[in-house]
Write a protein that holds these residues in place. Structure first.
Motif, PDB file in Angstrom:
ATOM      1  N   ALA B  29       0.849  -1.195   0.000  1.00  0.00           N
ATOM      2  CA  ALA B  29       0.000   0.000   0.000  1.00  0.00           C
ATOM      3  C   ALA B  29       0.883   1.242   0.000  1.00  0.00           C
ATOM      4  O   ALA B  29       1.968   1.249   0.580  1.00  0.00           O
ATOM      5  CB  ALA B  29      -0.907  -0.022   1.224  1.00  0.00           C
ATOM      6  N   TRP B  36       6.333   0.030   8.964  1.00  0.00           N
ATOM      7  CA  TRP B  36       5.105  -0.770   8.828  1.00  0.00           C
ATOM      8  C   TRP B  36       4.928  -1.276   7.407  1.00  0.00           C
ATOM      9  O   TRP B  36       5.300  -0.610   6.453  1.00  0.00           O
ATOM     10  CB  TRP B  36       3.893   0.069   9.218  1.00  0.00           C
ATOM     11  CG  TRP B  36       3.939   0.530  10.640  1.00  0.00           C
ATOM     12  CD1 TRP B  36       4.382   1.732  11.096  1.00  0.00           C
ATOM     13  CD2 TRP B  36       3.548  -0.219  11.797  1.00  0.00           C
ATOM     14  NE1 TRP B  36       4.287   1.786  12.465  1.00  0.00           N
ATOM     15  CE2 TRP B  36       3.782   0.604  12.925  1.00  0.00           C
ATOM     16  CE3 TRP B  36       3.024  -1.502  11.987  1.00  0.00           C
ATOM     17  CZ2 TRP B  36       3.503   0.186  14.227  1.00  0.00           C
ATOM     18  CZ3 TRP B  36       2.746  -1.910  13.281  1.00  0.00           C
ATOM     19  CH2 TRP B  36       2.996  -1.069  14.384  1.00  0.00           C
ATOM     20  N   ARG B  37       4.315  -2.431   7.300  1.00  0.00           N
ATOM     21  CA  ARG B  37       3.964  -2.978   5.993  1.00  0.00           C
ATOM     22  C   ARG B  37       2.471  -3.260   5.950  1.00  0.00           C
ATOM     23  O   ARG B  37       1.926  -3.908   6.856  1.00  0.00           O
ATOM     24  CB  ARG B  37       4.709  -4.290   5.724  1.00  0.00           C
ATOM     25  CG  ARG B  37       6.116  -4.103   5.247  1.00  0.00           C
ATOM     26  CD  ARG B  37       6.466  -5.189   4.228  1.00  0.00           C
ATOM     27  NE  ARG B  37       6.231  -6.513   4.793  1.00  0.00           N
ATOM     28  CZ  ARG B  37       6.427  -7.652   4.125  1.00  0.00           C
ATOM     29  NH1 ARG B  37       6.848  -7.621   2.880  1.00  0.00           N
ATOM     30  NH2 ARG B  37       6.199  -8.810   4.692  1.00  0.00           N
ATOM     31  N   VAL B  38       1.802  -2.781   4.910  1.00  0.00           N
ATOM     32  CA  VAL B  38       0.388  -3.062   4.674  1.00  0.00           C
ATOM     33  C   VAL B  38       0.257  -3.349   3.183  1.00  0.00           C
ATOM     34  O   VAL B  38       0.916  -2.700   2.372  1.00  0.00           O
ATOM     35  CB  VAL B  38      -0.501  -1.853   5.055  1.00  0.00           C
ATOM     36  CG1 VAL B  38      -1.949  -2.077   4.639  1.00  0.00           C
ATOM     37  CG2 VAL B  38      -0.425  -1.570   6.554  1.00  0.00           C
ATOM     38  N   ALA B  39      -0.558  -4.328   2.815  1.00  0.00           N
ATOM     39  CA  ALA B  39      -0.735  -4.656   1.399  1.00  0.00           C
ATOM     40  C   ALA B  39      -2.070  -4.140   0.893  1.00  0.00           C
ATOM     41  O   ALA B  39      -3.049  -4.076   1.629  1.00  0.00           O
ATOM     42  CB  ALA B  39      -0.642  -6.160   1.183  1.00  0.00           C
ATOM     43  N   ASP B  40      -2.063  -3.736  -0.370  1.00  0.00           N
ATOM     44  CA  ASP B  40      -3.259  -3.296  -1.071  1.00  0.00           C
ATOM     45  C   ASP B  40      -3.707  -4.508  -1.888  1.00  0.00           C
ATOM     46  O   ASP B  40      -2.966  -4.990  -2.739  1.00  0.00           O
ATOM     47  CB  ASP B  40      -2.837  -2.146  -1.990  1.00  0.00           C
ATOM     48  CG  ASP B  40      -3.992  -1.308  -2.447  1.00  0.00           C
ATOM     49  OD1 ASP B  40      -5.130  -1.763  -2.336  1.00  0.00           O
ATOM     50  OD2 ASP B  40      -3.744  -0.196  -2.930  1.00  0.00           O
TER      51      ASP B  40
END
Lengths: 231, 223
Positions: B29, B36-40
């Motif tokens: 994302a 931090w890691r967040v995926a789209d």
């Protein structure tokens, strides 16, 4: 003909194949376009998929990995940390307890004393769900100003041998102060975090429940939206 | 011995999907602060191992968020059908033989072995349920029918009768199951096919799991 769901059956069964008369309690927030997300996260979006012939319906879903009721794994914060597909299923279908912490204020740190009594019945390796009742502010601006776990409370949880810490709020850390100590301390010990739970007030504090927090089988991802259920 | 059986296909870019369905894509994302890691995530409501609700075929049918949870956590059996050929229709007789142990309102999972062709072109030429077999399942009072293939209908011939017959009776459908061979035919298992709580949608990707019936807590298998 009657509808199967309205006949006897489905549900949880005992070894003899008889229905275990336990209610399944939904601990999940609905996933919908105007839901609360962590500031800056992808905005959820659904639309009918292109090119699908009548009368079929297929939706195209755009969603963040940490949207709604969801799991976070160490790779959410720690470089090289484990991803959601690297855990055995027993990490997600497990017994656990709810700890009720009433009367919390906006952005209040939860102290060690506020949780230590509630940990007494925790089965080894079980889940601890912290009930702040902040789910009542879901979809309001106040939802972002939720209580969070102080470092001392986190160390107490680490010492309790829990394998999973959940909360009925946006974040186990402070969103207002952008802390990361809760995720960091828990992930470094391979304890998973679960956020945006709801309906924890339907469970009795201290009683051991069976939980299901199964993530989707994403390859290499840091988190997963889940359907959280207790019985 | 493992207590839990994972019956789900992995979700990743390049995976097999129904022709024309949204192509899954996962990417980091934008604008997420380090570290931090967040995926789209971008996918279809019927991508990978998934459940169909009645509104997948019937415009006024129920959406996936309109069923009680007990429709998704339920007992059931696996029905193995070895030796099926490409695009072969499954007969009522083939289904009937294995239905003996089915509890009323339980799940029937049809094991075609086609999950071995996942991510190959042959996966699209899977066996499918004949109208007579679908009617047999309705009569057996199953509340959910699953298959280890792309579709309970024929993808090659674009049939619709299985979805129409099952969803028309409020029987749920699970597709793209995997590893049914790990379960013993005819034996009663506890299954979980919980969908995400997707408001107003026609289906949901799921993590399909089986375990031996009985209280997990009392058996202490999670401790």
């Amino acid at each position: 003909m009657t509808v199967p769901g309205e006949r006897d059956i489905p549900g949880v069964f005992n070894e003899a194949g008889g229905l275990v008369n336990k209610e399944l309690i939904d601990l999940s927030q609905p996933i919908e376009p105007e839901m609360t997300v962590f500031p800056g996260d992808p905005i959820p979006h659904f639309r009918p998929a292109d090119g699908v012939e009548e009368p079929w319906k297929v939706a195209e879903i755009k969603i963040g990995s940490a949207t709604g009721t969801h799991f976070d794994c160490p790779s959410h914060l720690l470089p090289g940390g484990k991803t959601v597909d690297r855990y055995p299923l027993a990490r997600f279908i497990l017994p656990g307890i709810v700890i009720s912490v009433p009367g919390l204020e906006d952005d209040q740190a939860i102290s060690e004393a506020q949780i230590s009594n509630g940990l007494i019945n925790l089965p080894e390796g079980g889940a601890v769900l912290i009930q702040t009742n902040w789910d009542q502010y879901w979809k309001t601006e106040r939802y972002l100003r939720h209580p969070w776990l102080s470092p001392q409370a986190v160390w107490k949880l680490v010492g309790s041998k829990t394998s999973l810490v959940g909360m009925d709020a946006l974040n186990v850390d402070s969103t207002v102060q952008a802390t990361d100590h809760v995720h960091r301390i828990l992930f470094e010990r391979d304890i998973l975090t679960l956020e945006n739970l709801t309906n924890l007030n339907r469970l009795q504090p201290g009683r051991v429940y069976q939980f299901s927090f199964l993530p989707l089988r994403w390859v290499g991802l840091d988190a997963s939206p889940i359907r959280a259920v207790a019985w | 011995m493992s207590t839990f059986f994972d019956l789900s296909q992995p979700l990743q870019p390049g995976m097999t999907i129904y022709p024309g369905d949204p192509v899954p894509s996962f990417r980091p994302a934008e604008g997420i602060g380090e570290p931090w890691r967040v995926a789209d995530l971008h996918l279809g409501s019927h991508t990978g191992t998934h459940i169909d609700s009645a509104s997948h075929y019937f415009p006024a049918g129920k959406n996936v968020d309109q069923y009680p949870l007990s429709r998704f956590i339920l007992p059931g059996i696996v029905l193995p059908l070895p030796g099926l050929a490409d695009d072969q229709s499954i007969s009522a007789e083939q289904v009937l033989e294995g239905l003996g142990q089915l509890p009323k309102g339980g799940a029937v999972l049809i094991q075609t072995g086609w999950d071995q062709y996942w991510n190959t072109e042959r996966y699209l030429r899977h066996p499918w349920l004949s109208p007579q077999a679908a009617l047999q399942l309705v009569e057996s009072q199953a509340s959910l029918v699953g298959i280890d293939a792309l579709n309970v209908d024929s993808t090659v011939r674009s049939t619709e009768h299985v979805h129409r017959l099952l969803l028309g009776k409020e029987i749920l459908i699970v597709e793209n199951l995997a590893h049914l061979s790990a379960l013993q035919p005819g034996r009663l298992y506890q299954f979980s096919f919980l969908p995400l709580r997707l408001a107003g949608l026609d289906g949901s990707p799921i993590r399909a799991v089986a375990w031996e019936p009985g209280s997990l807590i009392e058996r202490g298998e999670n401790a």
